[in-house]
Design a protein around this motif. Structure first.
Motif, PDB file in Angstrom:
ATOM      1  N   ILE A  25       0.927  -1.296   0.021  1.00 29.49           N
ATOM      2  CA  ILE A  25       0.117   0.026   0.029  1.00 29.49           C
ATOM      3  C   ILE A  25       0.696   1.383   0.048  1.00 29.49           C
ATOM      4  CG2 ILE A  25      -1.654   1.316   1.488  1.00 29.49           C
ATOM      5  CD1 ILE A  25      -2.817  -1.500   2.234  1.00 29.49           C
ATOM      6  N   THR A  26       1.801   1.223   0.675  1.00 33.28           N
ATOM      7  CA  THR A  26       2.827   2.305   0.957  1.00 33.28           C
ATOM      8  C   THR A  26       3.463   2.789  -0.355  1.00 33.28           C
ATOM      9  OG1 THR A  26       4.339   1.252   2.043  1.00 33.28           O
ATOM     10  CG2 THR A  26       2.800   2.513   3.382  1.00 33.28           C
ATOM     11  N   ALA A  27       3.901   1.598  -0.821  1.00 36.15           N
ATOM     12  CA  ALA A  27       4.828   1.790  -2.172  1.00 36.15           C
ATOM     13  C   ALA A  27       3.904   2.050  -3.217  1.00 36.15           C
ATOM     14  CB  ALA A  27       5.451   0.306  -2.455  1.00 36.15           C
ATOM     15  N   ALA A  28       2.831   1.815  -3.470  1.00 38.58           N
ATOM     16  CA  ALA A  28       1.791   2.062  -4.635  1.00 38.58           C
ATOM     17  C   ALA A  28       1.551   3.566  -4.235  1.00 38.58           C
ATOM     18  CB  ALA A  28       0.645   1.188  -4.463  1.00 38.58           C
ATOM     19  N   PHE A  29       1.246   3.956  -2.897  1.00 37.44           N
ATOM     20  CA  PHE A  29       0.877   5.345  -2.879  1.00 37.44           C
ATOM     21  C   PHE A  29       2.107   6.319  -3.536  1.00 37.44           C
ATOM     22  CE2 PHE A  29       0.077   8.951  -0.298  1.00 37.44           C
ATOM     23  CZ  PHE A  29      -1.277   9.293  -0.617  1.00 37.44           C
ATOM     24  N   LEU A  30       3.200   5.770  -2.732  1.00 41.12           N
ATOM     25  CA  LEU A  30       4.349   6.808  -3.151  1.00 41.12           C
ATOM     26  C   LEU A  30       4.367   6.818  -4.844  1.00 41.12           C
ATOM     27  CD1 LEU A  30       7.011   8.395  -2.436  1.00 41.12           C
ATOM     28  CD2 LEU A  30       8.284   6.427  -2.933  1.00 41.12           C
ATOM     29  N   THR A  31       4.395   5.852  -5.560  1.00 43.25           N
ATOM     30  CA  THR A  31       4.522   5.806  -7.014  1.00 43.25           C
ATOM     31  C   THR A  31       3.341   6.019  -7.861  1.00 43.25           C
ATOM     32  OG1 THR A  31       4.329   3.405  -7.068  1.00 43.25           O
ATOM     33  CG2 THR A  31       6.697   4.305  -6.760  1.00 43.25           C
ATOM     34  N   LYS A  32       2.202   5.575  -7.513  1.00 42.27           N
ATOM     35  CA  LYS A  32       1.025   5.528  -8.433  1.00 42.27           C
ATOM     36  C   LYS A  32       0.306   6.904  -7.940  1.00 42.27           C
ATOM     37  CE  LYS A  32       1.950   1.815 -10.693  1.00 42.27           C
ATOM     38  NZ  LYS A  32       2.113   1.654 -12.026  1.00 42.27           N
ATOM     39  N   HIS A  33       0.007   7.306  -6.703  1.00 43.69           N
ATOM     40  CA  HIS A  33      -0.666   8.314  -6.321  1.00 43.69           C
ATOM     41  C   HIS A  33       0.083   9.532  -6.309  1.00 43.69           C
ATOM     42  CE1 HIS A  33      -4.571   6.369  -5.524  1.00 43.69           C
ATOM     43  NE2 HIS A  33      -3.702   5.356  -5.067  1.00 43.69           N
ATOM     44  N   LEU A  34       1.248   9.620  -5.558  1.00 48.39           N
ATOM     45  CA  LEU A  34       2.270  10.907  -5.468  1.00 48.39           C
ATOM     46  C   LEU A  34       2.916  10.807  -6.643  1.00 48.39           C
ATOM     47  CD1 LEU A  34       3.268  10.667  -1.811  1.00 48.39           C
ATOM     48  CD2 LEU A  34       1.384  11.825  -2.704  1.00 48.39           C
ATOM     49  N   GLY A  35       3.116   9.868  -7.476  1.00 46.03           N
ATOM     50  CA  GLY A  35       4.046  10.061  -8.734  1.00 46.03           C
ATOM     51  C   GLY A  35       5.285  10.143  -8.610  1.00 46.03           C
ATOM     52  N   LEU A  36       5.920   9.839  -7.460  1.00 44.54           N
ATOM     53  CA  LEU A  36       7.330   9.980  -6.966  1.00 44.54           C
ATOM     54  C   LEU A  36       8.178   8.860  -7.401  1.00 44.54           C
ATOM     55  CD1 LEU A  36       7.127  11.659  -3.497  1.00 44.54           C
ATOM     56  CD2 LEU A  36       6.899  12.717  -5.739  1.00 44.54           C
ATOM     57  N   ASP A  37       9.347   8.772  -7.548  1.00 40.05           N
ATOM     58  CA  ASP A  37      10.392   8.026  -8.118  1.00 40.05           C
ATOM     59  C   ASP A  37      10.514   6.886  -7.229  1.00 40.05           C
ATOM     60  OD1 ASP A  37      12.733   6.754  -9.120  1.00 40.05           O
ATOM     61  OD2 ASP A  37      13.289   8.608 -10.388  1.00 40.05           O
ATOM     62  N   TRP A  38      10.311   5.564  -7.779  1.00 36.44           N
ATOM     63  CA  TRP A  38      10.393   4.483  -6.947  1.00 36.44           C
ATOM     64  C   TRP A  38      12.031   4.288  -6.118  1.00 36.44           C
ATOM     65  CZ3 TRP A  38      14.374   1.182  -8.627  1.00 36.44           C
ATOM     66  CH2 TRP A  38      15.007   1.387  -9.898  1.00 36.44           C
ATOM     67  N   ARG A  39      12.928   4.770  -6.753  1.00 33.43           N
ATOM     68  CA  ARG A  39      14.254   5.020  -6.052  1.00 33.43           C
ATOM     69  C   ARG A  39      14.174   5.601  -4.791  1.00 33.43           C
ATOM     70  NH1 ARG A  39      16.215   4.948 -12.032  1.00 33.43           N
ATOM     71  NH2 ARG A  39      14.280   6.259 -12.099  1.00 33.43           N
TER      72      ARG A  39
END
Length: 437
Positions: A322-336
């Protein structure tokens, strides 16, 4: 047979350790590399606890753990010369750091006419043992890998040595002082505690298939730090799970092996996209990054997961997703950004599983459907229906009853205004799992 220097790396155990196989006089060695000391205070504490436990186990067998500090290859070869060792053994590993160490060991052993033996033990099945047809170097999709992995004959377990005898005159060195970690409720490291946890888990493992996504019940093994450091044998865990018919858990162990064979073929997984076409459109927002890291996004289920990470050096597998998807898919921030933050805090943080799973969620990795997304509110209602998990880690919300705790934007308005969120209630698919035993 002569003396063998056994270089411990991520196999800090006595049971089922192939480092001990076929040797009479063993010199167990661990080299503290200063270059790795600053990566994670949590993992450094866990490592030092595991080393203390390993030394006690080896002393109980009549031996000891030799501690050196410096470059692992230099110190290993120095000890081999001091003891007149005929052989060096080390567990095979897949990261860039491990492979450079292995290449240098091979070169130095060849120049000094010392045998180098690379042993299995970090995974259930060695990373290069299962290959796709048609000459491919690694499987890119999990399902065919799982079928091949399941059909592979696993190696025989190695019994613990009955006795270890060090050569005369070996200076064993002092254990480092156990440092303070950053997470106050982090698990303690070591084979003794890992084996105790495994024994307790095996009494509950039959419920894993139904309970492993239940956030408040925490129906997972919590063995991942002990697997990461080799305090428990992945093979022994897999055999015990298979003997109890716990195929859902065995499948998770296979996912772990899957990412090791991916990294064996693609060692830059922490910094470069496995699927370059998906690595586009990231935005950079310092406030969004900081609020995500601090567990102050205003989305309760996300904030609970991020606070669990800081408090325990661990996070529930579903919360990781959930937290990883939120960072990348909702906030649009780089997975790195996520790779680095998790790697700082996680006791089980390692390159294959941490980076592989982050790329999977971000759509740059091994997922065959890279554009899938997750609705954090629906995830929360499904896997924490009464809000128990959220209230456990977000004390600001303890006065809110039941599922109402999952409604977003209950934090101060400036927190919300600082972020440019997509709609968190947008309909998303709900099929992935952050794979972590």
């Amino acid at each position: 047979m002569g003396v063998t220097v056994a270089l411990f790396t991520r196999d800090l155990r006595v049971h089922d350790n192939p480092l001990f196989a076929g040797a009479d006089r063993i010199v167990p060695l661990y080299v503290l590399d200063p270059g790795l000391a600053g990566l994670s205070a949590n993992r450094l504490r866990f490592l030092h606890q595991a080393l203390a436990d390993l030394r006690e186990s080896l002393r109980g067998l009549g031996g000891d753990l030799v501690i050196r500090q410096g470059d692992p290859v230099t110190e290993t070869m120095r000890l081999a010369r001091e003891t007149g060792a005929e052989r060096v053994t080390v567990a095979g590993d897949v990261t860039g750091y491990a492979r450079r160490r292995q290449r240098r060991l091979r070169d130095d052993c060849e120049s000094e006419r010392t045998e180098l033996r690379i042993t299995p033990g970090v995974t259930v099945v060695p990373p290069g043992a299962v290959r796709p047809g048609g000459g491919g170097e690694s499987y890119k999709v999990f399902s065919p890998y799982f079928r091949a992995w399941s059909a592979t004959d696993w190696r025989a377990g190695v019994p613990a040595p009955s006795r270890i005898t060090l050569p005369d005159g070996v200076a064993t060195g002092n254990l480092p002082t156990v440092p303070h970690g950053e997470s106050p409720h982090a698990a303690e490291g070591g084979e003794t505690i890992g084996m105790r946890r495994l024994s307790a888990w095996l009494r509950e493992i039959e419920g894993y298939a139904d309970a492993h996504n239940d956030l408040p019940a925490d129906g997972t093994s919590r063995l991942s730090p002990y697997l990461r450091w080799g305090c428990v044998s992945p093979l022994a865990v897999a055999e015990a799970a298979r003997s109890r018919g716990a195929e859902a858990f065995v499948r998770q162990l296979c996912w772990r092996d899957f990412y090791y064979q991916v990294v064996n073929a693609f060692p830059k997984i922490s910094t470069e996209p496995y699927r370059p076409s998906g690595d586009t459109g990231w935005r950079y927002d310092e406030d969004a990054r900081r609020h995500w890291q601090d567990g102050m996004t205003g989305v309760p289920i996300v904030d609970a997961g991020m606070r669990q990470l800081r408090a325990e050096g661990w996070m529930h597998n579903r919360a990781r997703l959930i937290t990883a998807a939120f960072l990348t898919k909702h906030l649009g921030l780089d997975w790195r950004i996520g790779v680095d933050w998790f790697f700082r805090w996680l006791l089980d943080g390692d390159v294959p599983n941490n980076s592989g799973n982050w790329q999977w969620v971000a759509g740059t990795g091994n997922d065959t459907r890279p554009y899938r997304r997750f609705n954090p509110i629906r995830q929360a209602l499904r896997f924490d229906p009464e809000g128990v998990y959220v209230r456990r880690y977000v004390p600001e919300l303890k006065g809110i009853d039941g599922a109402a705790v999952h409604q977003p934007w209950r934090f101060p308005e400036p927190v919300r205004r600082s972020l440019d969120y997509p709609d968190p209630l947008e309909s998303h698919r709900d099929e992935a799992v952050w794979l972590r035993p």
